[in-house]
Design a protein around this motif. Structure first.
Motif, short mmCIF file in Angstrom:
data_model
loop_
_atom_site.label_atom_id
_atom_site.label_comp_id
_atom_site.label_asym_id
_atom_site.label_seq_id
_atom_site.Cartn_x
_atom_site.Cartn_y
_atom_site.Cartn_z
N PHE A 89 19.55 -40.88 -36.39
CA PHE A 89 19.16 -41.39 -35.08
C PHE A 89 18.01 -40.51 -34.58
N ALA A 90 16.78 -40.98 -34.78
CA ALA A 90 15.61 -40.13 -34.52
C ALA A 90 15.52 -39.63 -33.07
N PRO A 91 15.84 -40.46 -32.05
CA PRO A 91 15.67 -39.94 -30.69
C PRO A 91 16.85 -39.08 -30.23
N LEU A 92 17.85 -38.90 -31.06
CA LEU A 92 18.99 -38.06 -30.68
C LEU A 92 18.82 -36.67 -31.29
#
Ligand SMILES: Nc1ncnc2c1ncn2[C@@H]1O[C@H](COP(=O)(O)OP(=O)(O)O)[C@@H](O)[C@H]1O
Ligand SMILES: [Mg+2]
Lengths: 235, 374
Positions: A89-92
């Motif tokens: 999960f790139a934005p996490l």
């Protein structure tokens, strides 16, 4: 028998991706599924974890029929799927990614214990805890994806091409950890194009060719098979 | 010696597109300078009037922010512009209207326990009324999602979009039927008195029937309540999204649904929850808006809804801070247009802003270019 797959058929629209495959994984084993690009390896894992519905056949996990169970339920039963391409999960943040891996665990202290356990195998993740998942290097992302897959204490972990796109040193490192995970009691179904590495750690292996299993046996025998040597080991 | 002939440089052509783009940019620059000019002369001419317009814009902008959050959160998770969202706002105003007018819910503590402190009774009663409106709108939004959008989850996006417009029309025009509410404006009975103060040589109460003196700036208790409520909502939302398990799951789900399912996240529940949160904020906005502008009708959600949608696009759809900033800008644009150009123009300005954003930076202020996902 931990996992028993019988005569599984999976379609994508008109494409017959899995054409009646059968295989099994026993408690404590590393079983490897090798095959060329497009053979159906990822499709097999997606069917096991409930992301796609097989048209026919059966999947039994610890005696329970999970052929048509939804993905959310299959995780609860103890199968963890580390998908191809890592799918961080790139934005996490790294911590949030790991917490999502433990989504089904309610007990906070249990989650912290699992996180410490993951840091033992992947100390680098501890240093990156508050960094966004998308900013990690490829090798770190694979560590995070694998660590995230371990966070829910799986009985069986499905690894889809963990060595893809990694440097030779990282590949060695990842496979060392795969063995370690297995020695601590987690059974592993390992999908790889890197047949050499996969066969070196696996107990048994299956060869998948365009949706059919063409060969199976102990990993050493498969590695010694002349056709396998020619087709997959580049000898 | 013969030199090797080099490939000729292509002749420079002014493409009609870049020519048009230039005209567009010059046009924009002229409009922008003109707007700055108007604002500047008015600021120096009558600073108090300018300040009053800013305050009016803040009141509108904060209400738009409450609505815009729902648009942006729902878009973030299912990539759907939920056009029925503005009508949820309207339903909330009507629920509170009936609660107050028919059932005097805003005074329940005093009616149940005679002798109850009257102001405390009003506070508790009003909060109860707002909570009731929020709960009913949450149920409405969850129902809409289940019935209208969920079956279209795998369908092309345009199908869900058209359905959203259909749901919106249904809510609006059902209310317009003669035996329901008809097209009239209904005077809204406020749950509490609006108190106004004017600022000129200190703060003074505005007595009823007395106009404040020239050069005074007026503010009201409802303005302060709107500002406080919106800031509380923002803080709550940041906490939810950053610190809670369900909030992190919302962000994971909006990024990658199949992988979220592999974690054991029940994606359908997370989506319902997102609709519910968005609807509850719009419902809060609906009651506050009706108290501030006390006349309601079934089409009252249309313009605030569209303006909040523009605000979300302006801020960068999918971005929570973007929705807030976009809404504040929309509030100011509308108040300044009403104040210095003409009141009917304020709606035209909203859509001009939408067109400009789509032309210049479709991803909005805080938006990132849409990433390609496998
Ligand atoms: N989402 C999809 N839609 C249609 N066909 C697909 C999809 N995913 C995979 N396939 C097809 O199914 C076959 C097996 O793919 P896959 O399981 O990804 O192979 P592998 O993992 O062994 O490389 C391929 O022919 C591929 O083109
Ligand atoms: Mg694959």
């Amino acid at each position: 028998m931990l996992l028993e797959v019988k005569d599984l058929n999976v379609y994508y629209g008109a494409i017959h991706a899995l054409q009646g495959i059968s295989f099994n994984v026993k408690e404590g084993e590393i079983v490897s599924l090798i095959g060329a690009n497009g053979a159906g390896k990822s499709t097999t894992l997606r069917a096991l974890s409930g992301l796609i519905r097989p048209r026919s056949g059966s999947i039994t996990f610890r005696g329970e029929d999970i052929t048509l169970a939804p993905a959310e339920k299959i995780v609860q039963l103890g199968i963890s799927h580390v998908p191809e391409g890592r799918k961080i999960f790139a934005p996490l943040t790294v911590r949030e990614n790991l917490e999502m891996g433990a989504y089904i665990i309610k007990d906070k202290s249990e989650i912290n214990r699992m996180m410490e356990r993951v840091f033992l195998s992947f100390p680098r993740l501890r240093e990156r805890l508050s960094q966004l998942g998308g900013t990690l290097s490829g090798g770190e992302q694979q560590m995070l994806a694998t660590g995230r897959g371990l966070m829910n204490k799986p009985t069986l972990i499905l690894l889809d091409e963990p060595s893809m796109g990694l440097s030779p040193i990282m590949v060695e490192e990842i496979f060392r950890i795969i063995k370690e995970i297995n020695q601590e009691g987690t059974s592993i179904l390992l999908v790889e194009q890197n047949a050499q590495m996969a066969l070196s750690v696996a107990h048994r292996a299956y060869v998948l060719e365009t949706g059919r299993i063409t060969l199976s046996g102990p990993a050493k025998e498969i590695a010694d098979n002349p056709q396998v040597k020619e087709a997959y080991l580049g000898v | 010696m013969q030199s090797v002939s080099k490939p000729q440089k292509p002749p420079v052509i002014v493409s009609p597109n870049s020519f048009l783009a230039w005209i567009g940019k010059i046009f924009l620059l002229v409009i922008g300078l003109f707007a700055v000019y108007i604002l500047a002369i008015n600021l120096f001419d009558k600073p108090y009037l300018f300040a009053q317009n800013v305050i009016n814009g803040i009141q509108l902008g904060f209400v738009y922010a409450l609505i815009a959050l729902g648009y942006t959160m729902v878009y973030g998770i299912v990539k759907l512009i939920n056009f029925a969202h503005g009508d949820v706002f309207m339903v909330s105003a009507f629920v509170s209207f009936f609660a107050v007018e028919r059932f005097a819910l805003h005074q329940w503590p005093q009616r149940l326990f005679p002798g109850f402190n009257p102001s405390l009774s009003t506070v508790i009663g009003t909060v109860t009324t707002i909570l009731l409106s929020m709960v009913i709108c949450v149920l409405l939004a969850i129902t809409i999602e289940r019935v209208a959008y969920k079956p279209l989850r795998e369908a092309p996006r345009i199908a869900a979009l058209i359905t959203a417009i259909g749901v919106s029309f249904f809510l609006e025009y059902f209310g317009l039927l003669n035996f329901v509410f008809s097209a009239r404006y209904i005077p809204y009975q406020r749950p509490f008195e609006v108190v106004t103060w004017y600022i000129k040589d200190g703060i003074h109460l505005v007595e009823s029937g007395v106009t404040p003196p020239d050069g005074a700036i007026t503010i009201s208790n409802i303005l302060i309540i709107i500002i406080f409520a919106t800031i509380l909502v923002q803080i709550f939302l940041q906490y939810l999204v950053r610190r809670t398990k369900i909030g992190i799951a919302m962000r994971a789900t909006s990024f990658d649904k199949p992988t979220a399912r592999l974690m054991g996240i029940q994606v359908d529940k997370v989506i319902s929850f997102t609709f519910a949160i968005g609807a509850s904020f719009a419902a809060l906005g609906g009651v506050l808006y009706a108290i501030a502008y006390p006349s309601i009708r079934t089409l009252m959600g249309v313009y605030p809804g569209l303006k909040a949608f523009v605000a979300a696009v302006l801020g960068g759809i999918g971005s929570i801070p973007g929705a807030f900033v976009g809404a504040l800008i929309m509030g100011q644009a509308e108040a300044m247009t009403s104040g210095y150009i003409s009141t009917p123009m304020r709606d035209a300005i909203a859509f001009s802003i939408l067109i400009l954003v789509l032309l210049i930076k479709p991803t909005g202020i805080f938006g990132e270019p849409e990433k390609e996902k496998a």
